[in-house]
Design an enzyme around this catalytic site. Structure first.
Site, PDB file in Angstrom:
ATOM      1  N   ARG A   1       6.370  -0.737  -7.662  1.00  0.00           N
ATOM      2  CA  ARG A   1       7.553  -0.917  -6.817  1.00  0.00           C
ATOM      3  C   ARG A   1       8.270   0.406  -6.683  1.00  0.00           C
ATOM      4  NH1 ARG A   1      10.890  -5.106  -5.971  1.00  0.00           N
ATOM      5  NH2 ARG A   1      11.747  -3.486  -4.663  1.00  0.00           N
TER       6      ARG A   1
ATOM      7  N   ARG B   1       1.667   6.436   7.695  1.00  0.00           N
ATOM      8  CA  ARG B   1       0.535   6.950   8.463  1.00  0.00           C
ATOM      9  C   ARG B   1       0.627   8.470   8.587  1.00  0.00           C
ATOM     10  NH1 ARG B   1       1.350   2.047  10.986  1.00  0.00           N
ATOM     11  NH2 ARG B   1       2.635   2.871  12.669  1.00  0.00           N
TER      12      ARG B   1
ATOM     13  N   CYS C   1       5.181  -4.030   7.390  1.00  0.00           N
ATOM     14  CA  CYS C   1       6.642  -3.882   7.328  1.00  0.00           C
ATOM     15  C   CYS C   1       7.297  -5.246   7.498  1.00  0.00           C
ATOM     16  CB  CYS C   1       7.152  -2.966   8.436  1.00  0.00           C
ATOM     17  SG  CYS C   1       6.594  -1.268   8.316  1.00  0.00           S
TER      18      CYS C   1
ATOM     19  N   GLU D   1      14.104  -6.874   4.845  1.00  0.00           N
ATOM     20  CA  GLU D   1      14.637  -7.304   3.550  1.00  0.00           C
ATOM     21  C   GLU D   1      15.679  -8.398   3.788  1.00  0.00           C
ATOM     22  OE1 GLU D   1      14.863  -7.281  -0.505  1.00  0.00           O
ATOM     23  OE2 GLU D   1      13.550  -5.968   0.635  1.00  0.00           O
TER      24      GLU D   1
ATOM     25  N   ARG E   1      12.310  -0.337   0.796  1.00  0.00           N
ATOM     26  CA  ARG E   1      11.589  -0.700  -0.425  1.00  0.00           C
ATOM     27  C   ARG E   1      10.094  -0.675  -0.157  1.00  0.00           C
ATOM     28  NH1 ARG E   1      16.363  -3.664  -0.497  1.00  0.00           N
ATOM     29  NH2 ARG E   1      17.400  -3.803  -2.518  1.00  0.00           N
TER      30      ARG E   1
ATOM     31  N   TYR F   1      12.528   4.899  -8.035  1.00  0.00           N
ATOM     32  CA  TYR F   1      13.724   4.593  -7.258  1.00  0.00           C
ATOM     33  C   TYR F   1      14.478   5.892  -7.006  1.00  0.00           C
ATOM     34  CZ  TYR F   1      12.499  -0.171  -8.122  1.00  0.00           C
ATOM     35  OH  TYR F   1      11.810  -1.357  -8.137  1.00  0.00           O
TER      36      TYR F   1
ATOM     37  N   ARG G   1      16.925  -1.008 -10.164  1.00  0.00           N
ATOM     38  CA  ARG G   1      16.131  -1.579 -11.238  1.00  0.00           C
ATOM     39  C   ARG G   1      16.262  -0.738 -12.492  1.00  0.00           C
ATOM     40  NH1 ARG G   1      12.114  -5.374 -10.386  1.00  0.00           N
ATOM     41  NH2 ARG G   1      12.310  -5.484 -12.629  1.00  0.00           N
TER      42      ARG G   1
END
Length: 122
Positions: free
Chosen positions: A9, A65, A76, A79, A91, A109, A117
């Site tokens: 993540r 890409r 994609c 959120e 994210r 992050y 997180r």
């Protein structure tokens, strides 16, 4: 240890909703994820990106890409728009083949997403 499918993540934020800023921040995020975890292009299975509702100038996958991941399946999505959520946030969820265990992977992050997180090991 044998190879296993794992997921990484990560997240970052942008200062302005422009295609250039999205590309810059997504490339920085992918670079850090791959470098920190010693991931090679052929290790990648797929990459899922999400963007908050306040981002609509470019697809994060377009930046991937440009980074050289055109042959990797990319997706994609938007959120969830949660009150109090981090604005202008991108994210990523990277699926990969690796011999590393979950505890050896480093989730990344950056920018304004650094506090999302803080429960994950560095």
């Amino acid at each position: 240890m044998s190879s296993a499918v794992r997921a990484l993540r990560g997240a970052t934020t942008i200062d302005a909703d422009t295609p250039e800023q999205i590309e810059e921040r997504i490339i920085a995020l992918l670079s850090e994820l791959m470098d920190r975890n010693d991931i090679h292009h052929d290790d990648l299975i797929s990459v899922v990106f999400t963007a908050t509702a306040d981002i609509d100038s470019a697809f994060p996958a377009a930046a991937a890409r440009a980074f050289g991941l055109g042959d990797v399946p990319l997706l994609c999505a938007q959120e969830l728009d949660i009150e109090g959520g981090t604005p202008l946030c991108l994210r990523v969820l990277v699926h990969l083949n690796t011999e590393r265990g979950r505890e050896e992977l480093h989730h990344i992050y950056l920018e304004g997403a650094q506090g999302l997180r803080d429960d994950l090991p560095e």
